[in-house]
Design a protein around this motif. Structure first.
Motif, PDB file in Angstrom:
ATOM      1  N   LEU A  71      -0.908   1.731  12.895  1.00  0.00           N
ATOM      2  CA  LEU A  71      -1.133   1.993  11.484  1.00  0.00           C
ATOM      3  C   LEU A  71       0.038   2.757  10.885  1.00  0.00           C
ATOM      4  N   TRP A 117      -7.420   4.937   5.483  1.00  0.00           N
ATOM      5  CA  TRP A 117      -7.244   3.890   6.486  1.00  0.00           C
ATOM      6  C   TRP A 117      -8.096   4.149   7.725  1.00  0.00           C
ATOM      7  N   ILE A 152      -7.518  -2.989  11.134  1.00  0.00           N
ATOM      8  CA  ILE A 152      -7.004  -1.823  10.437  1.00  0.00           C
ATOM      9  C   ILE A 152      -7.252  -2.081   8.958  1.00  0.00           C
ATOM     10  N   LYS A 187      -8.492  -0.390   4.940  1.00  0.00           N
ATOM     11  CA  LYS A 187      -8.570   0.765   4.049  1.00  0.00           C
ATOM     12  C   LYS A 187      -9.905   0.740   3.325  1.00  0.00           C
ATOM     13  N   ARG A 208      -4.665  -4.394   6.869  1.00  0.00           N
ATOM     14  CA  ARG A 208      -3.285  -4.312   7.381  1.00  0.00           C
ATOM     15  C   ARG A 208      -3.092  -5.199   8.603  1.00  0.00           C
ATOM     16  N   ASP A 218       0.857  -1.194   0.000  1.00  0.00           N
ATOM     17  CA  ASP A 218       0.000   0.000   0.000  1.00  0.00           C
ATOM     18  C   ASP A 218       0.888   1.237   0.000  1.00  0.00           C
ATOM     19  N   CYS A 266     -11.838  -4.547   0.632  1.00  0.00           N
ATOM     20  CA  CYS A 266     -11.011  -3.758   1.539  1.00  0.00           C
ATOM     21  C   CYS A 266      -9.548  -4.112   1.344  1.00  0.00           C
ATOM     22  N   GLN A 293      -9.129   2.467  11.722  1.00  0.00           N
ATOM     23  CA  GLN A 293      -8.957   1.490  12.797  1.00  0.00           C
ATOM     24  C   GLN A 293     -10.344   1.258  13.386  1.00  0.00           C
ATOM     25  N   VAL A 308      -0.022  -5.390   2.635  1.00  0.00           N
ATOM     26  CA  VAL A 308      -1.399  -5.546   3.070  1.00  0.00           C
ATOM     27  C   VAL A 308      -2.034  -6.673   2.269  1.00  0.00           C
TER      28      VAL A 308
END
Length: 155
Positions: A146, A92, A42, A44, A126, A2, A123, A94, A9
């Motif tokens: 992150l 991103w 985590i 994206k 991570r 990423d 998605c 969390q 990821v």
């Protein structure tokens, strides 16, 4: 890789979110047996449909599921599944799920353990981890943050 976080990821993409997912454990006759109540992901936001599902056992020895999706608008609790909306910010995110609180509110029972986690399309992922409580960013080890610190710069 990423480009925003300069990290490896897993990307899960498909127009079919129902049949495109990763699951742990991979064998359907096995369970995770994780007793920590906080699930942290985590992820994206790819600005597409995304859903995740967590299967838990409660103190009544019942298997219950929580399904969170960015296309749900209301929470619905049925005897074996609770569906709920999940808002993702751009980039991103969390996401922290307090499974003990969700179990108490949706089913009026107590969380015992997590049996399975499924992450469906779409998605970039991570990290996924469980914790005993919500931790402040400065309390986390570098490998699960992150943004990584490199010298005096945040990367």
């Amino acid at each position: 890789m990423d480009e925003d976080i300069n990290s490896m990821v897993i990307e899960i993409t498909s127009p079919n979110i129902i049949d495109t997912y990763i699951t742990c454990p991979a064998q359907f006759n096995r369970t995770l047996g994780i007793k920590l109540p906080i699930l942290v992901l985590i992820v994206k936001n790819l600005k597409k449909l995304f859903t995740l599902e967590v299967q838990i056992m409660d103190d009544k020895n019942m298997i219950r599921r929580f399904r969170a999706s960015n296309f749900q608008f209301v929470t619905r609790a049925k005897p074996y599944i609770c569906t709920m909306p999940m808002r993702l910010d751009e980039g991103w995110n969390q996401i922290q799920f307090n499974l003990a609180d969700f179990t108490r509110r949706a089913y009026s029972t107590n969380y015992v353990e997590t049996l399975r986690v499924q992450i469906h399309a779409n998605c970039r992922l991570r990290r996924i981890y469980f914790a005993d409580r919500v931790y402040a960013e400065e309390e986390l080890p570098p490998e699960i943050k992150l943004w990584k610190m490199v010298g005096n710069d945040v990367k």
